[in-house]
Design a protein around this motif. Sequence first.
Motif, mmCIF file in Angstrom:
data_model
loop_
_atom_site.group_PDB
_atom_site.id
_atom_site.type_symbol
_atom_site.label_atom_id
_atom_site.label_comp_id
_atom_site.label_asym_id
_atom_site.label_seq_id
_atom_site.Cartn_x
_atom_site.Cartn_y
_atom_site.Cartn_z
ATOM 1 N N ILE A 39 0.770 -1.086 0.207
ATOM 2 C CA ILE A 39 -0.212 -0.296 0.082
ATOM 3 C C ILE A 39 0.490 1.517 0.405
ATOM 4 O O ILE A 39 1.756 1.201 0.837
ATOM 5 C CB ILE A 39 -1.147 -0.346 0.912
ATOM 6 C CG1 ILE A 39 -1.738 -1.336 0.750
ATOM 7 C CG2 ILE A 39 -1.528 1.177 0.952
ATOM 8 C CD1 ILE A 39 -1.366 -2.245 2.557
ATOM 9 N N TRP A 44 -2.860 5.124 1.005
ATOM 10 C CA TRP A 44 -3.000 4.695 2.439
ATOM 11 C C TRP A 44 -3.904 5.644 3.420
ATOM 12 O O TRP A 44 -3.527 6.460 3.433
ATOM 13 C CB TRP A 44 -2.007 4.713 3.506
ATOM 14 C CG TRP A 44 -2.188 4.003 5.026
ATOM 15 C CD1 TRP A 44 -1.982 2.913 5.084
ATOM 16 C CD2 TRP A 44 -1.983 4.234 5.654
ATOM 17 N NE1 TRP A 44 -2.414 2.719 6.418
ATOM 18 C CE2 TRP A 44 -2.599 3.391 6.806
ATOM 19 C CE3 TRP A 44 -2.312 5.722 6.713
ATOM 20 C CZ2 TRP A 44 -2.875 4.086 8.015
ATOM 21 C CZ3 TRP A 44 -2.636 6.653 7.628
ATOM 22 C CH2 TRP A 44 -3.226 5.170 8.448
ATOM 23 N N SER A 111 -8.384 -5.209 7.189
ATOM 24 C CA SER A 111 -7.406 -4.766 6.221
ATOM 25 C C SER A 111 -7.158 -4.976 5.343
ATOM 26 O O SER A 111 -7.921 -5.290 4.584
ATOM 27 C CB SER A 111 -6.296 -6.106 6.827
ATOM 28 O OG SER A 111 -5.752 -6.428 7.977
ATOM 29 N N TYR A 112 -6.352 -3.863 5.139
ATOM 30 C CA TYR A 112 -6.066 -3.694 2.711
ATOM 31 C C TYR A 112 -5.682 -5.769 3.353
ATOM 32 O O TYR A 112 -4.909 -6.186 3.448
ATOM 33 C CB TYR A 112 -4.434 -3.130 3.168
ATOM 34 C CG TYR A 112 -5.172 -1.926 2.966
ATOM 35 C CD1 TYR A 112 -5.460 -0.666 1.902
ATOM 36 C CD2 TYR A 112 -4.740 -1.141 4.504
ATOM 37 C CE1 TYR A 112 -6.635 0.294 2.072
ATOM 38 C CE2 TYR A 112 -4.839 0.359 4.573
ATOM 39 C CZ TYR A 112 -5.787 1.296 3.768
ATOM 40 O OH TYR A 112 -5.886 2.953 3.365
ATOM 41 N N TRP A 163 -1.497 -4.442 8.141
ATOM 42 C CA TRP A 163 -1.636 -4.114 7.102
ATOM 43 C C TRP A 163 -3.238 -3.797 7.009
ATOM 44 O O TRP A 163 -4.434 -2.927 6.711
ATOM 45 C CB TRP A 163 -2.054 -4.283 5.705
ATOM 46 C CG TRP A 163 -1.151 -5.242 5.163
ATOM 47 C CD1 TRP A 163 0.087 -5.113 5.252
ATOM 48 C CD2 TRP A 163 -0.514 -7.126 4.964
ATOM 49 N NE1 TRP A 163 0.837 -5.973 4.961
ATOM 50 C CE2 TRP A 163 0.464 -6.958 5.138
ATOM 51 C CE3 TRP A 163 -1.696 -7.479 5.544
ATOM 52 C CZ2 TRP A 163 0.946 -8.372 5.220
ATOM 53 C CZ3 TRP A 163 -1.443 -8.942 5.117
ATOM 54 C CH2 TRP A 163 0.342 -9.205 5.314
ATOM 55 N N ARG A 165 -6.986 -1.489 7.505
ATOM 56 C CA ARG A 165 -7.609 -0.446 7.195
ATOM 57 C C ARG A 165 -7.652 0.422 7.989
ATOM 58 O O ARG A 165 -8.818 1.990 7.579
ATOM 59 C CB ARG A 165 -8.069 -0.794 5.410
ATOM 60 C CG ARG A 165 -8.722 0.061 4.512
ATOM 61 C CD ARG A 165 -8.841 -1.387 3.608
ATOM 62 N NE ARG A 165 -10.290 -2.054 3.989
ATOM 63 C CZ ARG A 165 -10.803 -1.970 3.336
ATOM 64 N NH1 ARG A 165 -12.175 -0.998 4.304
ATOM 65 N NH2 ARG A 165 -11.909 -3.181 4.320
#
Lengths: 198, 246
Positions: A39, A44, A111-112, A163, A165
Amino acid sequence: MAVITRGFGGRRRDDTDLPPGQYRTDDFPVLSAGPTPRIGLDAWELAVVTETGERSTWSWAEFTALPADEPTVDIHCVTHWSKFGTRWRGVSIDTLLADVETAAEYVVAHSYGGYTTNIPLEDLVDGQAWVAYEFDGEPLVPVHGGPARLLVPHLYFWKSAKWLRALELRLDDEPGFWETAGYHNYGDPWREQRYLAD
Amino acid sequence: MARAAIPGRLTWLPATVAATRAETATARTLVLDVDGWTRHVPGQHVDVRLTAPDGYTAYRSYSISSAPGPDRLEVTVQTVPDGEVSPYLVDVAEPGDQLEIRGPLGGWFVRRPGDPRPALLIGGGSGVAPLMSMVRAATAPTRLIYSTRSPSDALFTAELATAEAAGDSPVAVTHVYTRIAPPGWPTPPRRLDADTLARVTWPGAADVVAFVCGPTGFVETVADLLVATGHNPGNIRTERFGPSGG
């Protein structure tokens, strides 16, 4: 009758801080279920979404300008390794929730890449959890969850979503990725809550 | 005292070493007899508990390498230098010895029986162990890419050669050697690259389920390559063998 394994001596270490069934490692093993998402910091964004749909978001610049803590914590993976004294830098969840109105009792971390995990809100507040973006004084690398990951050291480490998000605040509990794949819903290492009905 | 069984709870089961098979100089398969063992799904693992005579215990997770079946399973263990549990399992344990296991575990890195989708299995080193369970149980098209440093580091060599020999076998195997290739090998030793991947996988790769298991660096590289060659990230399942004090 206890089963004794003939010929097994084992290697004792004075690890009184180890939860049951864990062993200490000085490496930092990597566990994840799929490819590592990459990312870019300009794309982000971190979001907190309440049960009424209210959304607070931070760009990377906004997020890293927030007051940060530098917790040093022990982490415990359900695959039996524990790592002592890990050093992080991150933003306390208390800071992210400071201006958020909610009656939620549960949180789903998103999460991404699509990973999810569920945690009671009371386990994320009062200085117990962070969104971390540095490890050991360096930017958090993607393989360990960078740009930023959840850090909830008092639960098994799968709860510390890489990760990160979004944090979705919910009135009801919604089991996440591993929680619907045979792992424990809460995941307290000191009560050895590894699998479904532990 | 044995605890009362809680429905759905995975209990520790006594396991007896029925046989051992050396796979390489540093890896061994243990055949375990376990009364009441539930048939696993290929890709799953077990937790192993060893108890020393003074009560000291150590725990590790190992992938199941055998095809699913009742009352018996196999784990294949690679010695971790300076490890605590793996040297015991590889060098010391003998038929008749007892340990305990809990499982089968894991509901994601699995290939369910009857899943008709083609599967691309990519293993690095001892990361081939859970993929071997998938190979042994394969009914749908299955292609294995197995990366090792040299032929002498490869597990299951003879069985993999025969697994694809049958005319109707759903399994095809491609070896990749990174340091030493066998005599007469068509290419110099090299790491798994995009060309090899593109040659082995299916056209329309997005519908293929990929299972990748090995050391962290290997898994990271291969998963990135799979995404770059058109595999759907949601259909790439990974399992990593980090250096974790084994």
